[in-house]
Design a protein around this motif. Sequence first.
Motif, PDB file in Angstrom:
ATOM      1  N   ASN A   9      46.585  12.581  27.192  1.00 37.34           N
ATOM      2  CA  ASN A   9      48.038  12.641  27.403  1.00 37.34           C
ATOM      3  C   ASN A   9      48.390  13.640  28.511  1.00 37.34           C
ATOM      4  O   ASN A   9      49.169  13.336  29.424  1.00 37.34           O
ATOM      5  N   LEU A  10      47.800  14.835  28.437  1.00 42.20           N
ATOM      6  CA  LEU A  10      48.095  15.866  29.429  1.00 42.20           C
ATOM      7  C   LEU A  10      47.556  15.491  30.817  1.00 42.20           C
ATOM      8  O   LEU A  10      48.208  15.765  31.831  1.00 42.20           O
ATOM      9  N   SER A  11      46.388  14.875  30.852  1.00 42.92           N
ATOM     10  CA  SER A  11      45.818  14.472  32.146  1.00 42.92           C
ATOM     11  C   SER A  11      46.702  13.432  32.832  1.00 42.92           C
ATOM     12  O   SER A  11      46.855  13.437  34.058  1.00 42.92           O
ATOM     13  N   LYS A  12      47.304  12.535  32.029  1.00 41.05           N
ATOM     14  CA  LYS A  12      48.220  11.529  32.598  1.00 41.05           C
ATOM     15  C   LYS A  12      49.473  12.194  33.153  1.00 41.05           C
ATOM     16  O   LYS A  12      49.956  11.830  34.232  1.00 41.05           O
ATOM     17  N   ARG A  13      50.007  13.161  32.428  1.00 39.52           N
ATOM     18  CA  ARG A  13      51.219  13.850  32.877  1.00 39.52           C
ATOM     19  C   ARG A  13      50.953  14.681  34.141  1.00 39.52           C
ATOM     20  O   ARG A  13      51.875  14.944  34.925  1.00 39.52           O
ATOM     21  N   LEU A  14      49.688  15.067  34.321  1.00 32.89           N
ATOM     22  CA  LEU A  14      49.310  15.843  35.508  1.00 32.89           C
ATOM     23  C   LEU A  14      48.678  14.972  36.594  1.00 32.89           C
ATOM     24  O   LEU A  14      48.176  15.484  37.593  1.00 32.89           O
ATOM     25  N   ASN A  15      48.698  13.665  36.374  1.00 37.84           N
ATOM     26  CA  ASN A  15      48.148  12.695  37.332  1.00 37.84           C
ATOM     27  C   ASN A  15      46.667  12.936  37.648  1.00 37.84           C
ATOM     28  O   ASN A  15      46.225  12.803  38.794  1.00 37.84           O
ATOM     29  N   VAL A  16      45.921  13.323  36.616  1.00 39.00           N
ATOM     30  CA  VAL A  16      44.478  13.493  36.766  1.00 39.00           C
ATOM     31  C   VAL A  16      43.804  12.331  36.043  1.00 39.00           C
ATOM     32  O   VAL A  16      43.854  12.240  34.814  1.00 39.00           O
ATOM     33  N   ASP A  17      43.188  11.427  36.806  1.00 43.12           N
ATOM     34  CA  ASP A  17      42.573  10.251  36.176  1.00 43.12           C
ATOM     35  C   ASP A  17      41.118  10.047  36.589  1.00 43.12           C
ATOM     36  O   ASP A  17      40.497   9.037  36.241  1.00 43.12           O
ATOM     37  N   ASP A  18      40.554  11.016  37.308  1.00 42.34           N
ATOM     38  CA  ASP A  18      39.167  10.905  37.731  1.00 42.34           C
ATOM     39  C   ASP A  18      38.233  11.136  36.531  1.00 42.34           C
ATOM     40  O   ASP A  18      38.329  12.163  35.847  1.00 42.34           O
ATOM     41  N   THR A  19      37.329  10.196  36.295  1.00 45.53           N
ATOM     42  CA  THR A  19      36.450  10.248  35.121  1.00 45.53           C
ATOM     43  C   THR A  19      35.565  11.491  35.115  1.00 45.53           C
ATOM     44  O   THR A  19      35.441  12.169  34.083  1.00 45.53           O
ATOM     45  N   PHE A  20      34.962  11.805  36.261  1.00 49.48           N
ATOM     46  CA  PHE A  20      34.080  12.969  36.337  1.00 49.48           C
ATOM     47  C   PHE A  20      34.850  14.258  36.071  1.00 49.48           C
ATOM     48  O   PHE A  20      34.356  15.178  35.403  1.00 49.48           O
ATOM     49  N   ASN A  55      39.687  21.593  40.684  1.00 49.80           N
ATOM     50  CA  ASN A  55      39.316  22.468  41.799  1.00 49.80           C
ATOM     51  C   ASN A  55      37.844  22.257  42.182  1.00 49.80           C
ATOM     52  O   ASN A  55      37.486  22.282  43.365  1.00 49.80           O
ATOM     53  N   ILE A  56      37.009  22.044  41.176  1.00 48.51           N
ATOM     54  CA  ILE A  56      35.573  21.828  41.412  1.00 48.51           C
ATOM     55  C   ILE A  56      35.303  20.444  42.004  1.00 48.51           C
ATOM     56  O   ILE A  56      34.486  20.287  42.913  1.00 48.51           O
ATOM     57  N   THR A  57      36.011  19.440  41.501  1.00 45.65           N
ATOM     58  CA  THR A  57      35.754  18.056  41.945  1.00 45.65           C
ATOM     59  C   THR A  57      36.584  17.660  43.163  1.00 45.65           C
ATOM     60  O   THR A  57      36.423  16.555  43.696  1.00 45.65           O
ATOM     61  N   GLY A  58      37.490  18.530  43.576  1.00 39.94           N
ATOM     62  CA  GLY A  58      38.278  18.241  44.767  1.00 39.94           C
ATOM     63  C   GLY A  58      39.456  17.311  44.530  1.00 39.94           C
ATOM     64  O   GLY A  58      40.002  16.742  45.476  1.00 39.94           O
ATOM     65  N   GLN A  59      39.873  17.189  43.272  1.00 43.13           N
ATOM     66  CA  GLN A  59      41.016  16.338  42.956  1.00 43.13           C
ATOM     67  C   GLN A  59      42.325  17.125  43.064  1.00 43.13           C
ATOM     68  O   GLN A  59      42.333  18.359  43.011  1.00 43.13           O
ATOM     69  N   VAL A  60      43.416  16.415  43.213  1.00 44.19           N
ATOM     70  CA  VAL A  60      44.741  17.048  43.313  1.00 44.19           C
ATOM     71  C   VAL A  60      45.199  17.487  41.931  1.00 44.19           C
ATOM     72  O   VAL A  60      44.992  16.784  40.939  1.00 44.19           O
ATOM     73  N   PHE A  61      45.829  18.676  41.877  1.00 40.89           N
ATOM     74  CA  PHE A  61      46.345  19.186  40.605  1.00 40.89           C
ATOM     75  C   PHE A  61      47.778  19.652  40.801  1.00 40.89           C
ATOM     76  O   PHE A  61      48.074  20.413  41.716  1.00 40.89           O
ATOM     77  N   ASP A  62      48.666  19.201  39.931  1.00 43.30           N
ATOM     78  CA  ASP A  62      50.094  19.531  40.021  1.00 43.30           C
ATOM     79  C   ASP A  62      50.355  20.848  39.293  1.00 43.30           C
ATOM     80  O   ASP A  62      50.595  20.885  38.095  1.00 43.30           O
ATOM     81  N   LYS A  63      50.306  21.928  40.029  1.00 46.64           N
ATOM     82  CA  LYS A  63      50.453  23.261  39.430  1.00 46.64           C
ATOM     83  C   LYS A  63      51.851  23.487  38.850  1.00 46.64           C
ATOM     84  O   LYS A  63      51.993  24.127  37.797  1.00 46.64           O
ATOM     85  N   GLU A  64      52.869  22.991  39.529  1.00 41.66           N
ATOM     86  CA  GLU A  64      54.237  23.199  39.040  1.00 41.66           C
ATOM     87  C   GLU A  64      54.444  22.546  37.678  1.00 41.66           C
ATOM     88  O   GLU A  64      55.025  23.147  36.768  1.00 41.66           O
ATOM     89  N   THR A  65      53.967  21.324  37.543  1.00 39.55           N
ATOM     90  CA  THR A  65      54.081  20.633  36.251  1.00 39.55           C
ATOM     91  C   THR A  65      53.253  21.357  35.196  1.00 39.55           C
ATOM     92  O   THR A  65      53.670  21.478  34.029  1.00 39.55           O
ATOM     93  N   TYR A  77      49.991  32.669  33.919  1.00 38.87           N
ATOM     94  CA  TYR A  77      49.097  31.503  34.018  1.00 38.87           C
ATOM     95  C   TYR A  77      47.829  31.869  34.788  1.00 38.87           C
ATOM     96  O   TYR A  77      46.707  31.563  34.358  1.00 38.87           O
ATOM     97  N   GLU A  78      47.986  32.554  35.925  1.00 39.87           N
ATOM     98  CA  GLU A  78      46.833  32.909  36.754  1.00 39.87           C
ATOM     99  C   GLU A  78      45.909  33.881  36.035  1.00 39.87           C
ATOM    100  O   GLU A  78      44.679  33.800  36.162  1.00 39.87           O
ATOM    101  N   ASN A  79      46.486  34.823  35.285  1.00 40.11           N
ATOM    102  CA  ASN A  79      45.662  35.765  34.524  1.00 40.11           C
ATOM    103  C   ASN A  79      44.850  35.048  33.451  1.00 40.11           C
ATOM    104  O   ASN A  79      43.658  35.333  33.256  1.00 40.11           O
TER     105      ASN A  79
END
Length: 242
Positions: A9-20, A55-65, A77-79
Amino acid sequence: MANYNMIENLSKRLNVDDTFTLKKCQEFLRILQTKNTLKLSEQVQIIICLDIATNITGQVFDKETALQLCSLKKSAYENNRHNILKVLNLDKPISISELCVKFSCTHLKDEANKLYSCYKNKDNKIKDDEHPQYAAAAVYTICKLHNMKPPKSEFTSISRLKPTQWTALATEFEKFAQTMGFQNIKNKSKKKQADDENLEEVPEANSKKTKNELKKQEIEDYEVWKERILKRAKELIANGHE
């Protein structure tokens, strides 16, 4: 193990769909679960592990969301992200070279390293060389001296300091840079222009001097000529009378 449905659910909301990337996230969550040292909600852990995995796989991550879903301020969050990186043994300190690449200022790397070394030699308080605040402050300061506009919010995040702490450190570095002779590029340009103007004044003065000397020389030559003509005329008159 973290709830797989929540991960999906969270990966979909963050547009992360890469299997690896998702597999990496699950791997990180398993490690966190075995060590069980962080007092964070399951949702926050999943989001941060997705962040690290992308960050490791080079995929886009929506930090604001991600910040909205975590209900955390950026500094918090960063800490937490850094703490998770430490648990996962992925907390490699960021270097000045990496910062210069990240902010497209590789031509300032040597100057930033020099400023950092000077500050480190002067300030005995620096015991944790791996803390990113000093490298961040050195690059940030040199960028400002070269009239670049370094993103303050990003540097604050990288430094892992609170905004007020970062502002204080950046101000301290800027003052220190001035005492060590690091000049703002505008001031350098003004000094060079003034030096150039002074150099221009010298030839101009010499030119005036040369013109005056030539003028004087011309006058002297005329007097010599006049005297020679008069002398010649007298000789002719004298010979005529004879």
